[in-house]
Design a protein around this motif. Sequence first.
Motif, PDB file in Angstrom:
ATOM      1  N   MET A 120       0.844  -1.168   0.000  1.00 55.65           N
ATOM      2  CA  MET A 120       0.000   0.000   0.000  1.00 55.65           C
ATOM      3  C   MET A 120       0.890   1.231   0.000  1.00 55.65           C
ATOM      4  O   MET A 120       1.987   1.192   0.504  1.00 55.65           O
ATOM      5  N   GLU A 121       0.332   2.264  -0.508  1.00 56.77           N
ATOM      6  CA  GLU A 121       1.081   3.505  -0.496  1.00 56.77           C
ATOM      7  C   GLU A 121       1.312   3.919   0.940  1.00 56.77           C
ATOM      8  O   GLU A 121       1.122   3.156   1.855  1.00 56.77           O
ATOM      9  N   LYS A 122       1.660   5.116   1.163  1.00 58.35           N
ATOM     10  CA  LYS A 122       2.036   5.633   2.471  1.00 58.35           C
ATOM     11  C   LYS A 122       1.041   5.250   3.570  1.00 58.35           C
ATOM     12  O   LYS A 122      -0.090   5.688   3.588  1.00 58.35           O
ATOM     13  N   LEU A 123       1.493   4.399   4.454  1.00 57.64           N
ATOM     14  CA  LEU A 123       0.695   4.013   5.622  1.00 57.64           C
ATOM     15  C   LEU A 123       1.060   4.914   6.786  1.00 57.64           C
ATOM     16  O   LEU A 123       2.228   5.270   6.960  1.00 57.64           O
ATOM     17  N   ASP A 183       3.520  -1.221  12.724  1.00 58.84           N
ATOM     18  CA  ASP A 183       3.909  -2.237  13.705  1.00 58.84           C
ATOM     19  C   ASP A 183       2.736  -3.079  14.180  1.00 58.84           C
ATOM     20  O   ASP A 183       2.880  -3.859  15.122  1.00 58.84           O
ATOM     21  N   LYS A 184       1.590  -2.925  13.541  1.00 57.28           N
ATOM     22  CA  LYS A 184       0.385  -3.650  13.953  1.00 57.28           C
ATOM     23  C   LYS A 184       0.092  -4.784  12.978  1.00 57.28           C
ATOM     24  O   LYS A 184       0.587  -4.818  11.860  1.00 57.28           O
ATOM     25  N   TRP A 217      -2.664  -9.086   7.881  1.00 56.20           N
ATOM     26  CA  TRP A 217      -1.561  -8.440   7.183  1.00 56.20           C
ATOM     27  C   TRP A 217      -0.635  -7.766   8.173  1.00 56.20           C
ATOM     28  O   TRP A 217      -1.083  -7.018   9.046  1.00 56.20           O
ATOM     29  N   LYS A 218       0.620  -8.052   8.052  1.00 58.31           N
ATOM     30  CA  LYS A 218       1.672  -7.340   8.787  1.00 58.31           C
ATOM     31  C   LYS A 218       2.374  -6.482   7.740  1.00 58.31           C
ATOM     32  O   LYS A 218       3.085  -7.007   6.882  1.00 58.31           O
ATOM     33  N   PRO A 219       2.125  -5.162   7.726  1.00 57.91           N
ATOM     34  CA  PRO A 219       2.690  -4.306   6.682  1.00 57.91           C
ATOM     35  C   PRO A 219       4.194  -4.505   6.499  1.00 57.91           C
ATOM     36  O   PRO A 219       4.931  -4.692   7.465  1.00 57.91           O
ATOM     37  N   ASN A 220       4.586  -4.487   5.245  1.00 62.21           N
ATOM     38  CA  ASN A 220       5.990  -4.660   4.843  1.00 62.21           C
ATOM     39  C   ASN A 220       6.562  -6.013   5.257  1.00 62.21           C
ATOM     40  O   ASN A 220       7.770  -6.162   5.356  1.00 62.21           O
ATOM     41  N   LYS A 223      -2.494 -17.608  13.401  1.00 66.16           N
ATOM     42  CA  LYS A 223      -1.525 -16.551  13.732  1.00 66.16           C
ATOM     43  C   LYS A 223      -2.145 -15.520  14.682  1.00 66.16           C
ATOM     44  O   LYS A 223      -1.477 -15.048  15.610  1.00 66.16           O
ATOM     45  N   ILE A 224      -3.410 -15.189  14.481  1.00 68.00           N
ATOM     46  CA  ILE A 224      -4.089 -14.257  15.388  1.00 68.00           C
ATOM     47  C   ILE A 224      -4.091 -14.827  16.801  1.00 68.00           C
ATOM     48  O   ILE A 224      -3.722 -14.147  17.766  1.00 68.00           O
TER      49      ILE A 224
END
Length: 140
Positions: free
Chosen positions: A1-4, A10-11, A69-72, A84-85
């Motif tokens: 995604m673009e700029k988060l 970290d979530k 989703w864990k960004p990046n 995982k949750i």
Amino acid sequence: MEKLPDNYRDKYIVFYDGDCGFCNFWVQWILDRDKKDQFLFAALQSNFGQTFLKQSQLEHQDFDSIYLWKPNSFYLKKSDAAIKIARTLGGVYHTAILGKLLPYFIRDFLYDQVAKRRKNLMSQHCRIPSEKDRKKFIPD
């Protein structure tokens, strides 16, 4: 995604069917147990959810799966996301790792069977989130 926003990076972000009472029940279940403030939530139907699906090259009209989703880093779906949750919540829920003893195709088959029936399992009524909980939902 673009700029988060920085506070999203970290979530873990849980994408769910926002029109499903069963799914909303599980979102509330996670909220009640997220003592370490690790999760954010977005409906798959939201602009944020649709952007995630499109950028991940996932079907953007199929709301039968939960995504984590864990960004990046990664995204998981269906039974892998659910396990995982639970593991991330920790405590007794960490034992969900035992679900990995079943091959993923069996776990996802069982997941799909529940997903097909989920709208009949619970009413569409949802609890109104508290002010604290509302901050964990990604705005549209």
